[in-house]
Write a protein that holds these residues in place. Structure first.
Motif, PDB file in Angstrom:
ATOM      1  N   SER A 107       0.807  -1.209   0.000  1.00  0.00           N
ATOM      2  CA  SER A 107       0.000   0.000   0.000  1.00  0.00           C
ATOM      3  C   SER A 107       0.841   1.260   0.000  1.00  0.00           C
ATOM      4  O   SER A 107       2.013   1.267   0.325  1.00  0.00           O
ATOM      5  CB  SER A 107      -0.926   0.000   1.219  1.00  0.00           C
ATOM      6  OG  SER A 107      -1.734  -1.142   1.220  1.00  0.00           O
ATOM      7  N   THR A 123      -2.502   9.336   1.993  1.00  0.00           N
ATOM      8  CA  THR A 123      -3.952   9.257   1.999  1.00  0.00           C
ATOM      9  C   THR A 123      -4.535  10.566   2.502  1.00  0.00           C
ATOM     10  O   THR A 123      -3.799  11.438   2.992  1.00  0.00           O
ATOM     11  CB  THR A 123      -4.411   8.091   2.904  1.00  0.00           C
ATOM     12  OG1 THR A 123      -5.820   7.944   2.824  1.00  0.00           O
ATOM     13  CG2 THR A 123      -4.012   8.344   4.356  1.00  0.00           C
ATOM     14  N   THR A 182      -9.141   5.652   0.423  1.00  0.00           N
ATOM     15  CA  THR A 182      -8.293   5.030   1.433  1.00  0.00           C
ATOM     16  C   THR A 182      -8.493   5.677   2.796  1.00  0.00           C
ATOM     17  O   THR A 182      -8.640   4.992   3.815  1.00  0.00           O
ATOM     18  CB  THR A 182      -6.812   5.137   1.020  1.00  0.00           C
ATOM     19  OG1 THR A 182      -6.637   4.539  -0.261  1.00  0.00           O
ATOM     20  CG2 THR A 182      -5.928   4.427   2.022  1.00  0.00           C
ATOM     21  N   TYR A 208      -6.224  -0.747   1.999  1.00  0.00           N
ATOM     22  CA  TYR A 208      -6.929   0.494   2.330  1.00  0.00           C
ATOM     23  C   TYR A 208      -6.826   0.939   3.785  1.00  0.00           C
ATOM     24  O   TYR A 208      -7.077   2.103   4.080  1.00  0.00           O
ATOM     25  CB  TYR A 208      -8.414   0.365   1.965  1.00  0.00           C
ATOM     26  CG  TYR A 208      -8.671   0.273   0.486  1.00  0.00           C
ATOM     27  CD1 TYR A 208      -8.519   1.382  -0.340  1.00  0.00           C
ATOM     28  CD2 TYR A 208      -9.062  -0.927  -0.096  1.00  0.00           C
ATOM     29  CE1 TYR A 208      -8.755   1.314  -1.700  1.00  0.00           C
ATOM     30  CE2 TYR A 208      -9.301  -1.016  -1.466  1.00  0.00           C
ATOM     31  CZ  TYR A 208      -9.143   0.104  -2.257  1.00  0.00           C
ATOM     32  OH  TYR A 208      -9.368   0.028  -3.610  1.00  0.00           O
TER      33      TYR A 208
END
Length: 346
Positions: free
Chosen positions: A109, A113, A281, A312
Motif C-alpha cells: 500500500s 492518503t 483510502t 486500504y
C-alpha cells in the motif's frame, strides 16, 4: 499456439466477465511477458517450462516495486492456469511455478492518503462558508468521503440515485449507457448517509448542479456544463477540492493568489491535494476507526475484508490499539457470561 496468440485468446475470454479497465491492466502485464518470451526464442506456449517462469520472476523482481511484482505474477498465474485447464496447451501444474511474493502490508500500500483531520477541516470549511457551500467541489467531497466509493462509482451516479427523504444513495451498474461499476452487478448497493450530507446533496441539486443530461439522456449527479464528466475530469475535481489552502495557510509556503497549483491543469502537482483513490483510502480507515465492523465497511465500499486490510486500512498503531480496546469492551458482556459463579446450570 504462440504466446502472443494465447494472450489474445485469454483476454477475449475475460472480457465477458471483467471491466475494460481490468482487461487493459492484464493486457499490459501480459504484453511484458509476451515480449520477454519472444526475446528468448520461445515460439509456442507448449515450450514454456517452470525454469522459464522462474527466470521471468527474477527479471521482473529486479525492475519493479514489490506490489507491482505481486500484481504481475498473479496475472501470469491466472493466464497459465487458463492454458492448463481450458486449453490443455501447457504442461500440467505450470502455473504452480509462478512465485507470488509474500508482502507485508507496508509493501502493498501507499500511505499517502487523505487523513480524517484534513478531510474534516475541508468539510467544515465547505459547510460553513456560504460562498462555497453545496457547490460541486463540496458535493463531490461529501460523497467521496462518506461513501468511500471508487472514482468510477462517483461518476456513475444520477440524480435519481439520490434519495433525500430516505437518506441514502444507490450505486447502479449501467454498462449500456456508459457507467459500468468495477464489480458489475455485484457492485450495486445502497449506502445510507448522515442527514448533514444529504442536506448538502439536496442543496447542490437544487441550486448548483448544471441542468444537463448526458449523451444517453440521463441526468448525472456530478456535472460539468457539458454533461457527465470523464474519469480524468473527476480526478482533477478531486485535486482541486482537497487543497488545504482553501481553509488555511499553504503548508508549502506558497501564496494562494499566485500559486500555479491552484490552476485546474496543475492542481495534481500540489503535494497536499488528493486523488479520489486517496480519499477512498482515508475514508475506509476512518470508518474502521469509528467502530464500523470490517464486514460492514466492506459492503459499503464494495471490497472484500482482506483487500481492505491489505490495501486500504492505513490506521496508525495507536488507532489500531483503540479499535482493539473498543472491541474488547463491547464484548465484555459475553465474557461475563463465562464466569463460573454466574453459571446457573450447576
Amino acid at each position: 499456439m504462440s504466446v502472443r496468440k494465447a494472450v489474445e485468446r485469454y483476454l477475449r475470454r475475460r472480457r465477458a466477465d471483467a471491466t475494460e479497465s481490468s482487461v487493459k491492466a492484464w493486457k499490459y502485464r501480459l504484453k511484458l511477458f509476451t515480449e520477454w518470451t519472444e526475446g528468448i526464442g520461445i515460439e509456442a506456449v507448449g515450450e514454456l517450462r517452470p525454469y522459464d517462469i522462474d527466470e521471468y520472476f527474477d527479471l521482473r523482481s529486479g525492475r519493479v516495486a514489490p506490489a507491482t511484482l505481486e500484481s504481475e505474477m498473479w496475472t501470469l498465474k491466472t493466464f497459465l492456469r487458463y492454458l492448463e485447464e481450458q486449453l490443455d496447451a501447457v504442461e500440467d501444474d505450470l502455473s504452480d511455478a509462478v512465485r507470488i511474493p509474500d508482502l507485508d502490508a507496508e509493501d502493498r500500500s501507499d500511505d499517502t492518503t487523505l487523513r480524517s483531520e484534513d478531510a474534516f477541516a475541508l468539510l467544515d470549511h465547505y459547510r460553513d462558508d456560504e460562498t462555497v457551500r453545496a457547490r460541486r467541489s463540496h458535493a463531490f467531497l461529501e460523497l467521496a468521503w462518506y461513501t468511500g466509493a471508487r472514482q468510477g462509482g462517483l461518476r456513475a451516479l444520477d440524480v435519481r440515485d439520490v434519495h433525500v427523504n430516505e437518506e441514502y444513495i444507490e450505486f447502479r451498474h449501467r454498462p449500456d449507457t456508459g457507467t459500468p461499476l468495477k464489480n458489475k452487478i455485484h457492485g450495486e448497493r445502497p449506502i445510507a448517509l448522515p442527514s448533514a450530507v444529504m442536506d448538502v446533496l439536496a442543496e447542490y441539486i437544487r441550486k448548483e448542479r448544471h441542468d444537463v443530461t448526458d449523451e444517453y439522456g440521463r441526468q448525472p449527479l456530478l456535472t460539468s456544463s457539458k454533461g457527465r464528466p470523464t474519469n480524468n475530469t473527476v480526478r482533477n475535481w478531486s485535486y482541486m477540492a482537497t487543497q488545504p489552502c482553501l481553509h488555511s495557510a499553504c503548508p508549502h509556503g506558497k501564496n494562494r493568489g499566485t500559486c500555479d497549483w491552484r490552476a485546474y491543469t496543475h492542481a495534481s502537482k500540489c503535494p497536499s491535494s488528493r486523488s479520489p483513490h486517496k480519499i477512498r483510502t482515508g475514508s475506509i480507515t476512518w470508518q474502521l476507526n469509528r467502530g464500523l465492523p470490517p464486514e460492514v465497511v466492506a459492503e459499503r465500499v464494495n471490497a472484500s475484508v482482506s483487500v481492505i486490510e491489505d490495501h486500504y486500512d492505513w490506521a496508525t498503531q495507536e488507532e489500531r490499539w483503540r479499535r482493539r480496546r473498543d472491541r474488547m469492551e463491547s464484548r465484555r458482556q459475553y465474557v461475563d457470561q463465562l464466569d463460573l459463579e454466574e453459571n446457573d446450570d450447576e
